[in-house]
Write an enzyme that holds these catalytic residues in place. Structure first.
Site, short mmCIF file in Angstrom:
data_model
loop_
_atom_site.label_atom_id
_atom_site.label_comp_id
_atom_site.label_asym_id
_atom_site.label_seq_id
_atom_site.Cartn_x
_atom_site.Cartn_y
_atom_site.Cartn_z
N GLN A 1 1.02 -1.14 -0.01
CA GLN A 1 -0.05 0.08 -0.10
C GLN A 1 0.88 0.92 -0.03
O GLN A 1 1.46 1.60 1.09
CB GLN A 1 -1.03 0.03 1.38
CG GLN A 1 -1.78 -1.15 1.17
CD GLN A 1 -2.47 -1.45 2.42
OE1 GLN A 1 -1.72 -1.90 3.42
NE2 GLN A 1 -3.84 -1.48 2.75
N HIS B 1 5.92 4.04 6.22
CA HIS B 1 7.24 3.10 6.23
C HIS B 1 6.79 2.41 5.05
O HIS B 1 5.98 1.38 5.37
CB HIS B 1 7.65 2.46 7.43
CG HIS B 1 8.95 1.88 7.32
ND1 HIS B 1 9.74 1.37 8.37
CD2 HIS B 1 9.82 1.39 6.43
CE1 HIS B 1 10.87 1.04 8.15
NE2 HIS B 1 10.87 0.74 6.89
N HIS C 1 6.28 -1.05 3.21
CA HIS C 1 6.22 -2.49 3.86
C HIS C 1 5.55 -3.26 2.76
O HIS C 1 4.42 -2.60 2.20
CB HIS C 1 5.63 -2.42 5.40
CG HIS C 1 4.25 -1.81 5.40
ND1 HIS C 1 4.14 -0.45 5.59
CD2 HIS C 1 3.27 -2.49 5.63
CE1 HIS C 1 3.09 -0.22 5.87
NE2 HIS C 1 2.19 -1.32 5.84
N HIS D 1 3.17 -6.66 2.53
CA HIS D 1 2.62 -7.73 3.20
C HIS D 1 2.92 -9.03 2.24
O HIS D 1 2.44 -9.22 1.12
CB HIS D 1 0.81 -7.37 3.23
CG HIS D 1 0.62 -6.18 3.59
ND1 HIS D 1 0.26 -6.14 5.27
CD2 HIS D 1 0.59 -4.85 3.37
CE1 HIS D 1 -0.04 -4.88 5.43
NE2 HIS D 1 0.21 -4.17 4.84
#
Length: 173
Positions: free
Chosen positions: A83, A94, A96, A98
């Site tokens: 996202q 930050h 990231h 998933h």
């Protein structure tokens, strides 16, 4: 042990894999069993802010971690999602990624995972704040709208991180 941050949160003991520019950590509030995150060490909000070396390392780390996660959690497929920014549902500024192992009939509809990723229920920052509150005030203090999925305790996350770290070290990757 050096301190590792996910946004403004110290997550050092949740980390189960480290590469040159990235790390993998267990999730405070997984959408499904085995839901983990892969992040660059450098705290930047958007993919466009990463260097070429950081991007390459991030995706090589996603590939390595994905193989182990799929094996450990007996996944038949994976959702791998980023996202990229708050309007895309990013709750911690930050970068990231998933990684969510999937099995037949794990959700009523296969695409429900995207709704869960974008829901308040998946808000990682809120989950960390709830965990912090629970650890300092007690289990009954947080005012939660998503009572079905309480944040996991630090002890639960640390145990999963230790197990996954052992699996990663035995991996041939």
């Amino acid at each position: 042990m050096s301190i590792i941050y996910f946004g403004s949160f110290v997550v050092t003991r949740q980390v189960f894999y480290k590469s040159r520019h990235s790390f993998a950590l267990v999730n405070v509030k997984p959408l499904l069993p085995g839901h983990v995150l892969v992040c660059p060490y450098r705290v930047v909000p958007r993919v466009k802010d990463l260097s070429a070396d950081e991007i390459a390392d991030l995706f090589l780390t996603v590939q390595k971690v994905s193989e182990v996660i799929e094996d450990v959690y007996k996944g038949q497929s994976l959702n791998i999602a980023i996202q990229d920014g708050p309007l895309a549902g990013q709750s911690v500024p930050h970068v990231h990624c998933h990684i969510i192992p999937r099995k037949l009939d794990d959700l009523p509809n296969v695409d429900d995972v995207y709704q869960l990723l974008n829901s308040k229920d998946a808000d990682i920052e809120l989950s960390f704040q709830q965990l912090k509150s629970m650890n300092t005030v007690g289990l009954s203090s947080p005012d939660l709208s998503d009572l079905e999925r309480m944040p996991r305790t630090e002890k639960e996350m640390w145990a999963e991180a230790e197990m996954l770290q052992a699996k990663m070290s035995k991996s041939n990757l």
